[in-house]
Every structure is written in structure tokens, then in C-alpha cells.
Design an enzyme around this catalytic site. Structure first.
Site, PDB file in Angstrom:
ATOM      1  N   ASP A 179       0.846  -1.187   0.000  1.00  0.00           N
ATOM      2  CA  ASP A 179       0.000   0.000   0.000  1.00  0.00           C
ATOM      3  C   ASP A 179       0.885   1.242   0.000  1.00  0.00           C
ATOM      4  O   ASP A 179       2.065   1.177   0.365  1.00  0.00           O
ATOM      5  CB  ASP A 179      -0.883   0.030   1.247  1.00  0.00           C
ATOM      6  CG  ASP A 179      -2.035  -0.950   1.144  1.00  0.00           C
ATOM      7  OD1 ASP A 179      -2.375  -1.340   0.029  1.00  0.00           O
ATOM      8  OD2 ASP A 179      -2.589  -1.312   2.201  1.00  0.00           O
ATOM      9  N   ASP A 203      -4.725  -3.003   4.799  1.00  0.00           N
ATOM     10  CA  ASP A 203      -5.288  -2.520   6.062  1.00  0.00           C
ATOM     11  C   ASP A 203      -6.808  -2.547   6.094  1.00  0.00           C
ATOM     12  O   ASP A 203      -7.414  -2.513   7.160  1.00  0.00           O
ATOM     13  CB  ASP A 203      -4.792  -1.096   6.371  1.00  0.00           C
ATOM     14  CG  ASP A 203      -5.035  -0.136   5.217  1.00  0.00           C
ATOM     15  OD1 ASP A 203      -5.838  -0.466   4.329  1.00  0.00           O
ATOM     16  OD2 ASP A 203      -4.419   0.948   5.212  1.00  0.00           O
ATOM     17  N   ASP A 207      -9.288  -5.760   1.721  1.00  0.00           N
ATOM     18  CA  ASP A 207      -7.967  -6.321   1.421  1.00  0.00           C
ATOM     19  C   ASP A 207      -7.848  -7.771   1.877  1.00  0.00           C
ATOM     20  O   ASP A 207      -6.881  -8.457   1.524  1.00  0.00           O
ATOM     21  CB  ASP A 207      -6.866  -5.504   2.114  1.00  0.00           C
ATOM     22  CG  ASP A 207      -6.652  -4.148   1.463  1.00  0.00           C
ATOM     23  OD1 ASP A 207      -6.858  -4.058   0.249  1.00  0.00           O
ATOM     24  OD2 ASP A 207      -6.295  -3.195   2.175  1.00  0.00           O
TER      25      ASP A 207
END
Length: 1058
Positions: free
Chosen positions: A469, A776, A780
Site C-alpha cells: 500500500d 489494512d 484487502d
């Protein structure tokens, strides 16, 4: 194959260049299977989601002397099945209650067969409606639904005393005595104790029996102590995993506390991905959907509102947002009962552990064959009169030797053979994995990584790509609004409230204060304002406060009718408000280019409405310019709406999709989130280590490119083109072959959805990559679960993401991810060091005893001595070598191949050189020692010779431990003084050896050595250092020697499977 534990597969590394062999990374050319029909039960590349059948197969194929100890840290299949039965039982209990409630509600419905039934009144004659239930309970519990429980410690203590704490009974870990008992279960040790007991009744037999008993007890005690320490470390780590941090409201302030500190009456905000921490009632909610599968076993999502306000502990928030009041905690909840019944950890094996069981099985079978050979040869020589006593007399003479003497000598021969089995079967080899993992996991906690699955530690060493990310991982997650556009004017500085027209300011304040999951409140001392929420929301709320927004006042000026929470698919969130004048407005906030595309007008700086058609390019260019400066662009818009268009019924309102078109643009803001300090170096470290870093973000593609260049993921602007940089939408529209080609080159994926991330992970794994993924959000979870290693963020990560992950990065920092890679490679390297050391001892001890037994009918290393060698080699050796800290050298090589041989050619070279040296020197002393040392051929002379052999052999192992630290480096002493455990174990072993020789001669069948012989013994041992240096100058072939042992290994394992 046996020693390599594999015969097929290729290196998963994406690197096209074949790296040189390296012990610390296991990088070698791939091995082709010599026998494609052979199905190796120990060849399990990943234990993540492995089938129960494959796990059962390798257990049945393993040669095990002590099953309770060997399988302690593997998945207990029987207990796992029992726990699953308990889960089903408790879930069925919950379903029965649910069915009864549904039956009751069905009986209250007006539509039934038979006479017409009058609908029940809201209060049903009990003076309370479902809407009044929460308010009534809150009054009885003496709490304010807006401010929550008071933060007074006495108040919290009283609530715990009255309603219980939010904990459940956890089964205590096994005591030290349980580990002693398990260590005692070793079959060979039991045989040795029985043999020792049998010899006690024979004249002079108590020396042999007593010394063997003492040695066995020492082995058991040291083994149990080591295992007990590991157990304590795992218990502490399991406690950390269970200790979830929950956000609650107390005294009107949002704060994070441990899930264990929740009390009845607490007011808890819920958002997507949260775990419901206790039983409770819904106070208010918007499109709140709960995944109750953990309790009911059904995958159906339950929608919660005022008609169905009951929330069960342990369930997950699948969508929407809400606030709950806690009504039951700990053991007083169904979840607490479930956890209390299955709280005992059933264990988990790792791929390396499975492979090492195969290695141990192969070596054990060879050792067992050698032991039987020695037993047969010694018994044959003994009963045929070819064995002699130390004084030269024949041991067994038919008709003259008494039965007791014959039995005594036969027992000695038998115990010698059994001891060879003890030494030959490396029972501690698979357990060395858990030892190094326990050590690594403890150290990784200090490096801000909490390991949830043991196998992830190993697999991380094989990672070839990391899909990371952007926000909070590569960046600081400390966001600030640094630019703002209203109409065609750039507000500079953006927090100057005087530059905003009153109409614009009023609408902005309303949109910012109401369209948020965050909150603004005074600090504890009242001196300043504090803000809670996601980093993006906090930045916008801070900006709103600076331009004059009074959060509480603005929120009280309108009523919140409905919320459409932000999610990573829509990339926007909206609210419906009704003001005091009954005017209904819909506010939207989200990704700038997405919200802008839905706008038909904008509010100019003077508060007037303007058509956006002619100025659309201006706003798009403003967004692109901000994104190019690595700013996150967020647009705020609204629209008026007819009150008649808002559904009145609660069920219809919950399913209502907020209108997203014909919006009026209020403002576009640019939010700065600077890269983390050191992230560029961390990315470079990964690149040098052969690990490709890919950024996968939901942000604008221009923002993603700018941040990627700052972080070093993209080297230059020339790299910032397709296929290196791509949007999620483009990637998902490709054909499968196009995706496979593009995936190899992708460095940045912008505007990606969770499904795009999952698709990328699946494609990369299909191409043979070992993929690590950070995440997070709740969405996901599929990618985290699909990846070889799922890395959840500890600060911003939701509970759903954390539960789907293998490792939790506690500080959300990419540099911590790199440290995990380093530790993963260290685990593999340490195990290889231990294997090299142990195999050297195995080969040398077996060859010395076999050659001596066949040629002279006697073994120079007796039972007690071999047990001491086994202790050095097994438990103490594992402690010393399996706990070596990682070195920078590990990150300058390519990733570890998951199917590469455990014993590389470099290891073979080192161990063969050392074993041949030890065998040659000690056999020379065995056959020519009396002449070399100028000793008389009598009992004392032979005792001195055998003591020198034993002492030299042990000292060879002590000095060879240093060689095992750095198998492919000349300087084996690098960093040794910093490894206190290694130095302590080596020092302790040497001191104990001196004590054994000088003071315990009667029990170990040794005599005291003179200073000259001690110097000679040390010289024999220390010569292994220059020998190791010289040996490293010998080149090794690229073709793994492991192939040589493929057929014998396959035959051994196949015979175990029959």
C-alpha cells in the site's frame, strides 16, 4: 530429496540472472526430479491452507523416537477436529436461539393462516418499544449514550465486579514437569535406562548403570529446559495476538483501549472491518451489516437496525457504520464460551519443519542400519572369542565365562548400539526450526512485527515481490491540507477562513462536520482541540476547524438521515441531512476526479453557482498538478434534494442508494502525506536483495507515480509509463495472457480496487512469484489470504484484515516489512548452519564407531560419552546456532528458493572436509595412539588413549561450531562477541568438558589428562579453523550433490509409506 528434501521445482525468484551459490540464502540452480513418479510426503512448499490428508501423510512417513516432543509444535490434528466439533456445537446453540426468536417474531406477524390477527402495538403491552429499549437500559446502567461511561477508575472497577471483565478462561501453559515427562518419552532413552537398570545387579555394573542413568537424566533435563523456554515465548506471543485495541467513547472522548478493558455500558463506535468486542445493543447505525459466520457458521450477512439491534461478540462489521452499547462481556457471551472451550493452541507446522522431518527420517534410517550393523558385528566378535579386554585377555570363552559376565558385556554392546541410534537420529533437528522461530518472533516484536503464523517467517525469506500500500506504509500517514481550490481560485494559505465566502464556508462546514466518521473534541486539559478518525478525515477536520468550523454546533444544526460510508470500491462517501428549515441536502466527499465527474455546477468564490461545463478542464488540470506534487486530491460536493424523495420506512432507507449525479462542487483540496524517513533506503535494500517492490494504491495515478519516484520504486520519469505504471481498471480489463505479461513489469498500480489487488496477487503467484502483500482494509482480506505472506497494518488495519494476515506490522512502516524479509532469510540460514554442524558430528561419530567396531571389536566412544556428544550436537548446538542474529550479507543475495536443497554443495564441502579430518585423526589415535603417545599397552594406557580420542572429538565439535556460523565466509568470528548466547554455550560446554575429564572419570570411563595431552586435544580441535579456511578455497560444482542421494532417499521414504 532426503537431505535436500526436494527433487523438483524451480527457484521462485523473478531474477533472470542465476546468482552464485550461497549458504545463507540457499540459492542454487534448480534440481530436476530423478524420479517423477515419486510422491514425497515431506515435499510441502506451503502449509498455509494445506489439506489435512497431506499433513497426516508426512507424520506417518516420519521416523520418530519421541512423538510427543517431535510433534509438539505441529498442528494437533486430533485436537483440531475436537475444536471444530465444539465450534459446531456452540454455533448450533446460537442458531437454536435465533430460530426461536424468528419463530416468535413470525407469530407476531399479521399474515398467518386462520382468523385475522391484530398487529402488535409498538410496546406490545409492556410499556416499552424496541426504540425505547436502548434508552431504558442506558438509564439503568447509568450511562450517557453520547458521552459513554465515566473514566473514573472506581466506576470501571464497580462495573467489572458487577458484570464481569471482558476476558475468558485461558488454559494454562504446560508446567516444566510436563516437559520433563515428554522428554522422558524418547524410546531410545527408555531402552538405555532399562539397560542401565539391568546392569545395576551385576558386580561393578553400578558404575556403568549409574553413569548411563546420570547422562540420560542430564539429557532429559537440558532438553526439557530448552523446550520450556520456547513454550513461554510462544505463550507471550499468543497473548499479544489476542490483545486487540478497540476504540471507545468515554467521557465524550474517543480513545483506544485493550479489548480486555471493556466494561458493560461502554459506548463503542463501529466501522467496516471492526470486530464486535462484546455483546451489545445498537444505539444508532447506518447500513450496518454484520458478518455473523464466526458464531452461526452461516456466511449470510445480517443487517442491523432498531428492529434487530442485538450484536454478538466476535462478529465482524461487513459494511456501514454504527454505535453500540455493551451489555455482556467475557464468559457471559456466546463468543466467550466458544473461546474458553477452544483457547488451547493446537499448533502449526511450517514447510521447513516438514522438510527437516524428512531429513531426520533419512538420517535416522541410515543411523539405524549402522547401529544394527555395529550390534551384529560386536555380538558376533564377542561370542566367537574375537573381542578382548583392555588388558589383552579374551572377553568371552565358551564354558569358562560366567553368565553374569556374559550378560554384562552383552548389555554394554547393546547400549553402545542403542546410543548410536540416539546420536544418529537427529530428533532435535525439526525442533531447531521452532527454536529459531521462537527466537526470531521475539526479536521481530522489537522490530515492530507480530507473527500470527509461524510459516510466514520462513516464507518471507523466499519472497520475490512485495505489493505494498502507499498510504501509511510508504508514507507517514500524517496528512495535512496544503492546497485548496474554491471555484477558480486557489486559496493561499488554505486555512485562511477570511478568504471563504459565507455561503461557501457554511456549506463546507456542514459537509465536513457531518460527512465524517471522525470527531472533534477538547483535550483532557481543555487547552486545545483533538481530532479522531482516519488520517484523511483528520486532515480535513483540522482544516475545517482552522477555517472556522465549530464541530458540535454544526452537527446540531441538522439531522442526519442516512449515511453511505466510504469504501475502497466507490472511493467516496455521502450523507443525507435535513436542516432546521426542512431543506434536505446530500453531501459527498471522495476521490477528486470521481466526484468531479458527477458535478454539473460549482460554487464560485462569491457564493454564486456556475456551470462546470466550460471550466471542467481547469479543475482537471488543478487535480493533475496537485497529484504530480504527490498530493492526495479530495473533492467536496453537495446537492439539494426533495424531502419527498427520501424513503420514510427504515428498511427502504437502509437499501436506498444516495443520488450521485447533478452535484455542486464546493472545493478540491490537496492533502500532503510525506514519504517515511528511510523508505527510499528500504526499497533499495529490497531491490538489492532481488525483491521487487510494487505500489498498489487506490490513489490517483499521478499521485501514485510521484510518491513512487520519491520512494525509489520508479527510477525516473521514463519508467513512469505502461506497463510499469497502470490503472486498476485497465489491468482488470486485460485478457489473462495480457495480465501475465503486464504483471511482470508493474511497479505502480493506481486507482486500484481490492479486487484488482487480488487479481494481481493471483497472476503473480501463477507466474511462480512468492508474493507478500500489505493491506489494512476489510476488502484487502481476500488478497491477504491469497498471498503467500499477508502483512496487515497494526495501526490503521481493521480486525478483518489482521485476521486474514500472517504477520501484523505494528508501526505500519515499510522498513519493518524489510526487516521481516531479513528475519525470514535468517531463519533458513540458521537452520542450514545447524544442519551442517549436526551432520558433521553424525558422520564422524558413526564412521569412527563403525570402523573401530568392525576392525577391533571395540568402540572408542562409549554410551555416556556419546550421550554427552548428542547433548552438544542436539540441544546446545541448536541453541547456539539457531539463534544467530541476521546479517547484512543476507540482503545482498537473491531470495531463498522454496524448493532448493537444504544441504547445499558448500555445506557438503565443509562437512565432508571436517568429518574426514576428525575421522582420520581420531582413527589414527585409535589404532596407533599407544605408539604415538608412547603409552604402554595396558588398561591405563588404553584408557588414556580413549580419553584423548573422546576429548579431541568433543573439542573438534566446539571449534567447529565457529566454522558453522559462517559457512561461506573466511572470517567466522565476525560478530561472535555480540552473540552472548553463542559465547555462553561454547564456554559452558568447554568448562563442562574439563570437569568431565578431570573429575568424572569413573562415570564416563575416562582418566585425567596431563597438560601436554590437553594441549594436544586443543590443537586437534583448533586445527579445524585453518582447515575450514583452506577448504573454502576449493570450488564446488553448480550441480547439487543432493542428486546423488535422491534414489536412496526415495527408497527410504517409500518404504516408510508402505
Amino acid at each position: 530429496m532426503g537431505i535436500s528434501m526436494t527433487t523438483s521445482g524451480t527457484n521462485a525468484s523473478s531474477s533472470s540472472n542465476t546468482p552464485p551459490p550461497d549458504i545463507e540464502t540457499g540459492v542454487l540452480p534448480p534440481i530436476n526430479a530423478p524420479d517423477d513418479d515419486f510422491d514425497d510426503p515431506f515435499d510441502i512448499t506451503t502449509t498455509k491452507n494445506a489439506s489435512t490428508e497431506s499433513l497426516r501423510r508426512w507424520r506417518q512417513a516420519a521416523l520418530v523416537l519421541n512423538a510427543s516432543r517431535r510433534f509438539r509444535y505441529t498442528l494437533d490434528l486430533r485436537k483440531n477436529e475436537e475444536q471444530e466439533k465444539r465450534r459446531r456445537m456452540i454455533r448450533s446453540h446460537a442458531q437454536v436461539i435465533r430460530a426461536a426468536l424468528l419463530f416468535k417474531l413470525a407469530g407476531e406477524q399479521a399474515v398467518v393462516l386462520g382468523p385475522t390477527v391484530i398487529p402488535a402495538s409498538p410496546s406490545c403491552g409492556y410499556g416499552i418499544s424496541l426504540e425505547q429499549l436502548v434508552q431504558g437500559l442506558s438509564e439503568m446502567l447509568k450511562i450517557n449514550l453520547d458521552r459513554g461511561v465515566q473514566r473514573d477508575e472506581d466506576e470501571l472497577r464497580n462495573r467489572r465486579n458487577a458484570f464481569g471483565s471482558n476476558t475468558y478462561p485461558v488454559k494454562k501453559g504446560r508446567s516444566f514437569f510436563m516437559f520433563l515427562w515428554e522428554a522422558w518419552q524418547d524410546l531410545t532413552l527408555i531402552i538405555l535406562i532399562v539397560a542401565a537398570a539391568a546392569s545395576l545387579g551385576i558386580e561393578e555394573g553400578w558404575y556403568d548403570g549409574g553413569s548411563i542413568t546420570f547422562a540420560v537424566l542430564l539429557v532429559i533435563f537440558v532438553t526439557a529446559t530448552s523446550d520450556y523456554r520456547q513454550s513461554l515465548q510462544f505463550q507471550n506471543l499468543n497473548e499479544e495476538k489476542r490483545n486487540i485495541q478497540i476504540e471507545i467513547t468515554r467521557d465524550g472522548r474517543r480513545e483506544k483501549i485493550s479489548i480486555y478493558d471493556i466494561v458493560v455500558g461502554d459506548v463503542i463506535p463501529l466501522k467496516i472491518g471492526d470486530q464486535v468486542p462484546a455483546d451489545g445493543l445498537l444505539i444508532k447505525g447506518h447500513s450496518l451489516a454484520i458478518d455473523e459466520s464466526s458464531m452461526t457458521g452461516e456466511s449470510k450477512i445480517a443487517h442491523k437496525d432498531q428492529k434487530t439491534p442485538f450484536l454478538m461478540s466476535g462478529c465482524k462489521v461487513a459494511d456501514g457504520a454504527g454505535t453500540m452499547m455493551v451489555t455482556g462481556v467475557g464468559i457471559n457471551t456466546e463468543w466467550g464460551l466458544l473461546m474458553a472451550s477452544i483457547s488451547e493452541d493446537t499448533g502449526e507446522e511450517t514447510p521447513l519443519q516438514v522438510r527437516l522431518n524428512g531429513v531426520a527420517t533419512f538420517i535416522g534410517i541410515v543411523g539405524l542400519a549402522v547401529a544394527l550393523l555395529v550390534l551384529g558385528v560386536l555380538l558376533f566378535r564377542f561370542f566367537t572369542g574375537n573381542s578382548r579386554n583392555p588388558d589383552g585377555t579374551i572377553q568371552f570363552v565358551h564354558g569358562k565365562t560366567s553368565v553374569s559376565e556374559a550378560v554384562d558385556d552383552a548389555i554394554k554392546i547393546f547400549t553402545a548400539a542403542v546410543t548410536i541410534v540416539v546420536v544418529a537420529v537427529p530428533e532435535g533437528l525439526p525442533l531447531a526450526v521452532t527454536l529459531t522461530l521462537a527466537y526470531s518472533m521475539k526479536k521481530m516484536m522489537a522490530d515492530k512485527a507480530l507473527v500470527r503464523r509461524l510459516s510466514a517467517c520462513e516464507t518471507m525469506g523466499s519472497a520475490t515481490t512485495i505489493c505494498s500500500d502507499k498510504t501509511g506504509t510508504l508514507t507517514l500517514n500524517q496528512m495535512t491540507v496544503v492546497e485548496a481550490y474554491v471555484g477558480q481560485k486557489k486559496i493561499d494559505p488554505p486555512e485562511d477562513g477570511l478568504q471563504y465566502h459565507s455561503t461557501v464556508s457554511s456549506l463546507l462546514n456542514e459537509g465536513i462536520a457531518q460527512n465524517t466518521a471522525g470527531s472533534v473534541f477538547s483535550s483532557k486539559d481543555g487547552a486545545c482541540i483533538e481530532v479522531s478518525g482516519s488520517p484523511t478525515e483528520k486532515a480535513i477536520l483540522h482544516w475545517g476547524v482552522k477555517i472556522g468550523m465549530n464541530f458540535d454546533v454544526v452537527r446540531n444544526q441538522s439531522t442526519l438521515l442516512h449515511v453511505s460510508p466510504f469504501n475502497s470500491i466507490k472511493k467516496r462517501g455521502g450523507v443525507v441531512l435535513q436542516g432546521g428549515d426542512s431543506q434536505v441536502r446530500i453531501h459527498w466527499k471522495g476521490a477528486a476526479e470521481i466526484v468531479l465527474a458527477s458535478c454539473k455546477e460549482y460554487v464560485d468564490t462569491d457564493g454564486s453557482l456556475q456551470s462546470i461545463d466550460n471550466d471542467m478542464e481547469y479543475f482537471k488540470k488543478a487535480i493533475e498538478e496537485m497529484a504530480a506534487r504527490s498530493l492526495r486530491c479530495v473533492a467536496i460536493a453537495y446537492r439539494n434534494y426533495h424531502v419527498d424523495g427520501v424513503p420514510v420506512d427504515e428498511e427502504q432507507l437502509a437499501e436506498w442508494n444516495l443520488p450521485e449525479d447533478d452535484l455542486v462542487l464546493l472545493s478540491i483540496v490537496g492533502i500532503k502525506d510525506p514519504p517515511r524517513v528511510g523508505v527510499r533506503n528500504a526499497v533499495k535494500l529490497c531491490t538489492d536483495a532481488g525483491v521487487k517492490v510494487r505500489m498498489v494504491t487506490g490513489d490517483n495515478i499521478q499521485t501514485a507515480k510521484a510518491i513512487a519516484m520519491e520512494c525509489g520504486i520508479l527510477d525516473s520519469g521514463e519508467d513512469a509509463t505502461e506497463p510499469n505504471v497502470i490503472e486498476g481498471k485497465t489491468f482488470r480489463e486485460y485478457s489473462e495472457k495480457e495480465r501475465e505479461y503486464t504483471s511482470k513489469h508493474i511497479s505502480v498500480m493506481g486507482r486500484s480496487s481490492p479486487s484488482d489487488k487480488l487479481l494481481l496477487v493471483q497472476t503473480l503467484r501463477k507466474l511462480g512469484e512468492v508474493v507478500a502483500v500489505t493491506g489494512d482494509g476489510t476488502n484487502d482480506a481476500p488478497a491477504l489470504h491469497e498471498a503467500d505472506i499477508g502483512l496487515a497494518m497494526g495501526i490503521q488495519g481493521t480486525e478483518v484484515a489482521k485476521e486474514s494476515s500472517d504477520i501484523i506490522i505494528l508501526d505500519d512502516n515499510f522498513a519493518s516489512v524489510v526487516k521481516v524479509v531479513r528475519w525470514g532469510r535468517s531463519v533458513y540460514a540458521n537452520i542450514q548452519k545447524f544442519i551442517q554442524f549436526q551432520l558433521t558430528v553424525n558422520v564422524a561419530a558413526l564412521v569412527i564407531n563403525v570402523v573401530a567396531a568392525i576392525s577391533s571389536g571395540d568402540v572408542p566412544l562409549n554410551t555416556v560419552q556419546l550421550l554427552w556428544v548428542n547433548l552438544i550436537m542436539d540441544t546446545l548446538g541448536a541453541l547456539a546456532l539457531a539463534t544467530e542474529p541476521p546479517t547484512d550479507h543476507l540482503m545482498h543475495r537473491s531470495p531463498v528458493g522454496r524448493r532448493e536443497p537444504l544441504v547445499t554443495n558448500i555445506m557438503w564441502r565443509n562437512l565432508i572436509i571436517q568429518a574426514l579430518y576428525q575421522v582420520a585423526v581420531l582413527l589414527v589415535f585409535n589404532f596407533r595412539g599407544l605408539a604415538i603417545l608412547n603409552l604402554k599397552n595396558n588398561e591405563h594406557g588404553n584408557a588414556v588413549k580413549n580419553t584423548l580420542i573422546f576429548n579431541g572429538f568433543v573439542l573438534c565439535q566446539i571449534f567447529n561450531e565457529f566454522n558453522a556460523r559462517k559457512p561461506d565466509e573466511m572470517n567466522v568470528f565476525s560478530g561472535v562477541t555480540k552473540n552472548y548466547l553463542f559465547m555462553g554455550i561454547v564456554g559452558t560446554t568447554f568448562i563442562l568438558q574439563v570437569m568431565i575429564i578431570q573429575f568424572l572419570g569413573k562415570f564416563t570411563s575416562t582418566v585425567r589428562l596431563s597438560l601436554n595431552l590437553w594441549i594436544l586435544s586443543i590443537g586437534i580441535g583448533i586445527f579445524s579453523w585453518p582447515l575450514a579456511i583452506a577448504g573454502k578455497l576449493i570450488p564446488v560444482p553448480e550441480t547439487p550433490l543432493a542428486r546423488v542421494f535422491s534414489k536412496p532417499y526415495q527408497h527410504c521414504i517409500a518404504s516408510r509409506n508402505r
